[in-house]
Design an enzyme around this catalytic site. Structure first.
Site, PDB file in Angstrom:
ATOM      1  N   LYS A  22       0.853  -1.210   0.000  1.00 15.58           N
ATOM      2  CA  LYS A  22       0.000   0.000   0.000  1.00 15.58           C
ATOM      3  C   LYS A  22       0.877   1.244   0.000  1.00 15.58           C
ATOM      4  O   LYS A  22       0.661   2.168  -0.786  1.00 15.58           O
ATOM      5  CB  LYS A  22      -0.877   0.004   1.241  1.00 15.58           C
ATOM      6  CG  LYS A  22      -1.513   1.352   1.558  1.00 15.58           C
ATOM      7  CD  LYS A  22      -2.382   1.335   2.795  1.00 15.58           C
ATOM      8  CE  LYS A  22      -1.636   1.509   4.051  1.00 15.58           C
ATOM      9  NZ  LYS A  22      -1.328   2.906   4.441  1.00 15.58           N
ATOM     10  N   ASN A  23       1.894   1.254   0.867  1.00 17.95           N
ATOM     11  CA  ASN A  23       2.663   2.488   1.056  1.00 17.95           C
ATOM     12  C   ASN A  23       3.680   2.747  -0.038  1.00 17.95           C
ATOM     13  O   ASN A  23       4.272   3.825  -0.085  1.00 17.95           O
ATOM     14  CB  ASN A  23       3.330   2.475   2.433  1.00 17.95           C
ATOM     15  CG  ASN A  23       2.300   2.594   3.544  1.00 17.95           C
ATOM     16  OD1 ASN A  23       1.125   2.904   3.290  1.00 17.95           O
ATOM     17  ND2 ASN A  23       2.700   2.323   4.768  1.00 17.95           N
ATOM     18  N   CYS A 117      -5.340  12.284  13.355  1.00 21.14           N
ATOM     19  CA  CYS A 117      -5.052  10.875  13.156  1.00 21.14           C
ATOM     20  C   CYS A 117      -4.932  10.195  14.518  1.00 21.14           C
ATOM     21  O   CYS A 117      -4.398  10.763  15.468  1.00 21.14           O
ATOM     22  CB  CYS A 117      -3.735  10.755  12.385  1.00 21.14           C
ATOM     23  SG  CYS A 117      -3.314   9.071  12.046  1.00 21.14           S
ATOM     24  N   ARG A 122       0.667  14.379  13.323  1.00 28.43           N
ATOM     25  CA  ARG A 122       1.257  14.113  12.001  1.00 28.43           C
ATOM     26  C   ARG A 122       1.285  15.390  11.160  1.00 28.43           C
ATOM     27  O   ARG A 122       0.503  15.576  10.253  1.00 28.43           O
ATOM     28  CB  ARG A 122       0.485  13.005  11.291  1.00 28.43           C
ATOM     29  CG  ARG A 122       0.546  11.696  12.066  1.00 28.43           C
ATOM     30  CD  ARG A 122      -0.207  10.593  11.385  1.00 28.43           C
ATOM     31  NE  ARG A 122       0.542  10.059  10.240  1.00 28.43           N
ATOM     32  CZ  ARG A 122       0.063   9.089   9.470  1.00 28.43           C
ATOM     33  NH1 ARG A 122      -1.153   8.613   9.700  1.00 28.43           N
ATOM     34  NH2 ARG A 122       0.781   8.615   8.458  1.00 28.43           N
ATOM     35  N   PRO A 123       2.220  16.286  11.508  1.00 25.74           N
ATOM     36  CA  PRO A 123       2.314  17.549  10.747  1.00 25.74           C
ATOM     37  C   PRO A 123       2.886  17.314   9.350  1.00 25.74           C
ATOM     38  O   PRO A 123       3.332  16.207   9.034  1.00 25.74           O
ATOM     39  CB  PRO A 123       3.281  18.379  11.595  1.00 25.74           C
ATOM     40  CG  PRO A 123       4.137  17.363  12.276  1.00 25.74           C
ATOM     41  CD  PRO A 123       3.261  16.165  12.523  1.00 25.74           C
ATOM     42  N   ASP A 125       5.008  19.925   8.136  1.00 26.71           N
ATOM     43  CA  ASP A 125       5.936  21.070   8.058  1.00 26.71           C
ATOM     44  C   ASP A 125       7.180  20.764   7.229  1.00 26.71           C
ATOM     45  O   ASP A 125       7.671  21.640   6.500  1.00 26.71           O
ATOM     46  CB  ASP A 125       6.330  21.519   9.478  1.00 26.71           C
ATOM     47  CG  ASP A 125       6.970  20.385  10.266  1.00 26.71           C
ATOM     48  OD1 ASP A 125       6.361  19.304  10.348  1.00 26.71           O
ATOM     49  OD2 ASP A 125       8.087  20.562  10.777  1.00 26.71           O
ATOM     50  N   ASP A 313       4.800   0.516  11.949  1.00 24.04           N
ATOM     51  CA  ASP A 313       3.558  -0.097  11.442  1.00 24.04           C
ATOM     52  C   ASP A 313       3.420  -1.554  11.857  1.00 24.04           C
ATOM     53  O   ASP A 313       2.400  -2.181  11.559  1.00 24.04           O
ATOM     54  CB  ASP A 313       3.499  -0.011   9.915  1.00 24.04           C
ATOM     55  CG  ASP A 313       3.352   1.422   9.456  1.00 24.04           C
ATOM     56  OD1 ASP A 313       3.548   1.681   8.252  1.00 24.04           O
ATOM     57  OD2 ASP A 313       3.069   2.295  10.298  1.00 24.04           O
ATOM     58  N   ARG A 405      -8.667  -0.547   4.873  1.00 27.45           N
ATOM     59  CA  ARG A 405      -7.893   0.521   4.213  1.00 27.45           C
ATOM     60  C   ARG A 405      -6.533  -0.006   3.779  1.00 27.45           C
ATOM     61  O   ARG A 405      -5.961   0.473   2.800  1.00 27.45           O
ATOM     62  CB  ARG A 405      -7.705   1.689   5.182  1.00 27.45           C
ATOM     63  CG  ARG A 405      -8.968   2.448   5.506  1.00 27.45           C
ATOM     64  CD  ARG A 405      -8.640   3.714   6.239  1.00 27.45           C
ATOM     65  NE  ARG A 405      -7.515   4.383   5.588  1.00 27.45           N
ATOM     66  CZ  ARG A 405      -6.711   5.247   6.204  1.00 27.45           C
ATOM     67  NH1 ARG A 405      -6.896   5.530   7.463  1.00 27.45           N
ATOM     68  NH2 ARG A 405      -5.721   5.820   5.561  1.00 27.45           N
TER      69      ARG A 405
HETATM   70  C1  EPZ Z   1       4.241   6.916   6.358  1.00 24.51           C
HETATM   71  O1  EPZ Z   1       3.448   7.935   6.925  1.00 24.51           O
HETATM   72  C2  EPZ Z   1       3.350   5.690   6.263  1.00 24.51           C
HETATM   73  N1  EPZ Z   1       2.202   5.985   5.417  1.00 24.51           N
HETATM   74  C3  EPZ Z   1       2.865   5.299   7.659  1.00 24.51           C
HETATM   75  O2  EPZ Z   1       2.107   4.093   7.526  1.00 24.51           O
HETATM   76  C4  EPZ Z   1       4.093   5.022   8.533  1.00 24.51           C
HETATM   77  O3  EPZ Z   1       3.667   4.740   9.844  1.00 24.51           O
HETATM   78  C5  EPZ Z   1       5.013   6.247   8.544  1.00 24.51           C
HETATM   79  O4  EPZ Z   1       5.355   6.611   7.190  1.00 24.51           O
HETATM   80  C6  EPZ Z   1       6.306   5.987   9.314  1.00 24.51           C
HETATM   81  O5  EPZ Z   1       6.982   4.905   8.742  1.00 24.51           O
HETATM   82  C7  EPZ Z   1       2.361   5.992   4.076  1.00 24.51           C
HETATM   83  O6  EPZ Z   1       3.445   5.784   3.571  1.00 24.51           O
HETATM   84  C8  EPZ Z   1       1.140   6.258   3.243  1.00 24.51           C
HETATM   85  P1  EPZ Z   1       6.249  10.303   8.372  1.00 24.51           P
HETATM   86  P2  EPZ Z   1       4.006   9.450   6.938  1.00 24.51           P
HETATM   87  O7  EPZ Z   1       6.047  11.588   7.646  1.00 24.51           O
HETATM   88  O8  EPZ Z   1       4.850   9.692   5.755  1.00 24.51           O
HETATM   89  C9  EPZ Z   1       6.955  13.389  11.870  1.00 24.51           C
HETATM   90  C10 EPZ Z   1       0.268   2.674   7.806  1.00 24.51           C
HETATM   91  O9  EPZ Z   1      -0.136   2.121   8.838  1.00 24.51           O
HETATM   92  N2  EPZ Z   1       6.788  14.401  10.808  1.00 24.51           N
HETATM   93  O10 EPZ Z   1       7.396   9.434   7.988  1.00 24.51           O
HETATM   94  O11 EPZ Z   1       2.849  10.348   7.180  1.00 24.51           O
HETATM   95  C11 EPZ Z   1       5.665  12.653  12.157  1.00 24.51           C
HETATM   96  O12 EPZ Z   1       4.893  13.350  13.106  1.00 24.51           O
HETATM   97  C12 EPZ Z   1       0.700   4.112   7.866  1.00 24.51           C
HETATM   98  O13 EPZ Z   1       0.378   2.131   6.682  1.00 24.51           O
HETATM   99  C13 EPZ Z   1       7.062  15.727  11.090  1.00 24.51           C
HETATM  100  O14 EPZ Z   1       7.431  16.088  12.205  1.00 24.51           O
HETATM  101  O15 EPZ Z   1       4.928   9.435   8.227  1.00 24.51           O
HETATM  102  C14 EPZ Z   1       6.169  11.322  12.680  1.00 24.51           C
HETATM  103  O16 EPZ Z   1       6.475  11.456  14.058  1.00 24.51           O
HETATM  104  C15 EPZ Z   1       0.428   4.754   9.226  1.00 24.51           C
HETATM  105  N3  EPZ Z   1       6.897  16.655  10.093  1.00 24.51           N
HETATM  106  C16 EPZ Z   1       7.467  11.093  11.910  1.00 24.51           C
HETATM  107  O17 EPZ Z   1       7.845  12.377  11.399  1.00 24.51           O
HETATM  108  C17 EPZ Z   1       6.500  16.304   8.833  1.00 24.51           C
HETATM  109  O18 EPZ Z   1       6.404  17.191   7.949  1.00 24.51           O
HETATM  110  C18 EPZ Z   1       7.327  10.128  10.749  1.00 24.51           C
HETATM  111  O19 EPZ Z   1       6.272  10.601   9.931  1.00 24.51           O
HETATM  112  C19 EPZ Z   1       6.246  14.943   8.561  1.00 24.51           C
HETATM  113  C20 EPZ Z   1       6.400  14.022   9.564  1.00 24.51           C
END
Ligand code: EPZ
Length: 446
Positions: A22-23, A117, A122-123, A125, A313, A405
């Site tokens: 999916k991802n 979420c 989940r920002p 930024d 995950d 999902r």
């Molecule tokens: C991806 O989400 C995956 N989703 C998530 O899988 C997965 O848990 C996550 O990566 C971590 O591996 C998809 O790929 C569609 P991140 P993503 O941005 O990209 C912080 C599932 O169950 N952060 O890597 O949204 C954030 O808060 C889903 O399949 C910032 O601070 O995750 C988190 O603590 C759930 N600023 C960390 O980074 C930002 O701009 C990792 O988030 C972005 C993120």
């Protein structure tokens, strides 16, 4: 709204197939917005999130043909639309993956901010910081990101955040930078296999990308991306979930196809609990894995980290497993420190879990007992299903839409292995009038 009724305490044995990731599929599908040619994908899983993204891409001028064999053909028909509306984006956070390719190819994008979420803050930024570094004008107004850029210009971008890098942020910026003028270097890029798979597909579309799978990705912008044919990698999270299903039920299960190199950390932590894992080599780095449960699970301590660490995950599923271990285990999640909603519901099945900030202490119990539980997010629902498979008696898992999902026919796959997981409509139970409490007490978290 569906529910699962699980008749537990059945040992899973046999063979089962792994669907496409999916991802990986979602950011690759979004990348068609940067392309001037057709994208022919295979191994695209039949998931609610995939269909949600197809609906969003349709509003952005993309024609799609999805076959039940996982074949997906995408082609941009018009480049006029540039708005990703709230009603579609709110269904799925990964919709943010359209921002980078949309801006890079059309010069403007108006994308609804993702909503809240259940797994934590989940920002986006870092996504916005990166696009601004590429020269985009970025504003956030009325719940939308409004981005414009005549032409993006290559830049050096640092994507490190408080919890490591960002997976979809790296995807967004890599896709955008392929059409930027000049060279882009992304430092502290995410190394997840799904990011690598997107990069491989972009390369097939004509992008010049080096450093995939490392924290430093270098992109030389090109004037145009063409079409490509690409098979999505197997879903390592589904694979881990099914390996844990074998482990928690005392079973013996073979899964294929998988990429063993994507499951090194998962294999390590499962072997620490006494699970035996054997790999058989296949072709083009694909293989099958056989998971055999030990008579008694040993406790362990683990921390969910960015790749190549233990995936966040899989954290919930491992918590379900360790609730049956013979001793005390400790789980820390450094990616989503609040991702523990599943702990309380596992407690309803008899698990003994104490949470302390980003850490949970699991006192293993000799048996779980079936109960009614409610899913709160995608991987929490998987954890509850796994615990239900091991529990004595019947477990009902409600709000299975969370599971649909991200897992392709998980009930069918578990039943193929000897489980008894019945999907049915979750009809609201009529409460006798004298039970009716004031409305404020009836509201449940939506
Ligand atoms: C991806 O989400 C995956 N989703 C998530 O899988 C997965 O848990 C996550 O990566 C971590 O591996 C998809 O790929 C569609 P991140 P993503 O941005 O990209 C912080 C599932 O169950 N952060 O890597 O949204 C954030 O808060 C889903 O399949 C910032 O601070 O995750 C988190 O603590 C759930 N600023 C960390 O980074 C930002 O701009 C990792 O988030 C972005 C993120």
């Amino acid at each position: 709204m569906d529910k699962f009724t699980i008749d537990g305490n059945r040992r899973l044995t046999g063979q089962v197939g792994i669907s496409g990731s999916k991802n990986a599929a979602l950011p690759i599908m979004a990348a068609v917005l940067a392309s001037d040619g057709p994208l022919h994908l295979s191994g695209v899983p039949d998931l609610v999130d995939v269909h949600s993204l197809l609906s969003l891409l349709e509003t952005l001028g993309v024609d799609s043909q999805y076959g039940d064999d996982g074949q997906l053909r995408l082609l941009v028909q018009t480049r006029q639309p540039h708005v990703a509306h709230y009603d579609l984006v709110r269904r799925m956070r990964a919709s943010i993956c359209v921002l980078g390719p949309l801006l890079a190819r059309r010069g403007r994008a108006r994308v609804s901010l993702p909503g809240g979420c259940n797994i934590g803050h989940r920002p986006i930024d870092l996504h916005l910081k990166g696009l601004a570094a590429l020269g985009a004008d970025i504003r956030v107004e009325q719940g939308y990101v409004i981005a414009t850029a005549e032409r993006l210009c290559g830049a050096s971008i640092f994507l490190g955040g408080p919890c490591g890098s960002t997976v979809t942020g790296t995807c967004n910026l890599m896709s955008a930078a392929t059409l930027a003028e000049g060279r882009t270097v992304i430092e502290a890029a995410a190394c997840e296999p799904e990011v690598v798979d997107l990069g491989e597909c972009l390369r097939k579309m004509g992008a010049h990308i080096d450093g995939l799978g490392t924290p430093r990705i270098e992109i030389e912008g090109v004037s145009q991306l063409g079409g490509a044919t690409h098979r999505v990698i197997p879903d390592r999270i589904e694979a881990a979930t099914l390996m844990i299903a074998a482990a928690i039920t005392g079973g013996h299960v073979e899964i294929a196809p998988i990429r063993p190199d994507h499951l090194v950390a998962v294999r390590e932590v499962l072997e620490q609990t006494g699970v035996r894992i054997e790999t058989s080599t296949g072709c083009d780095s694909l293989a099958s894995l056989v998971t055999t449960a030990p008579p008694v699970l040993a406790p362990t301590t683990l921390t969910a980290l960015p790749y190549p660490g233990i995936p966040t995950d899989v954290q919930a599923q491992l918590m379900a497993l360790l609730s049956r271990a013979d001793g005390i285990s400790v789980i820390t999640d450094k990616v989503f420190p609040d991702r523990f909603l599943h702990a309380a519901e596992l407690g309803r099945l008899g698990a003994r879990i104490v949470r302390e900030g980003p850490t949970a202490v699991i006192h293993g119990v000799p048996r779980l007992s079936g109960a009614n539980v409610m899913a709160s997010d995608l991987r929490a629902s998987a954890a509850l299903v796994l615990a239900g498979l091991a529990a004595e008696g019947t477990t009902t898992v409600r709000r299975i839409y969370h599971l649909d999902r991200g897992y392709e026919r998980l009930d069918t796959k578990l039943n193929q292995l000897g489980g008894q997981v019945i999907r049915s409509e979750d009809k609201p139970v009529a409460t006798p009038p004298h039970w009716a409490a004031p409305a404020s007490h009836l509201a449940i978290d939506g």
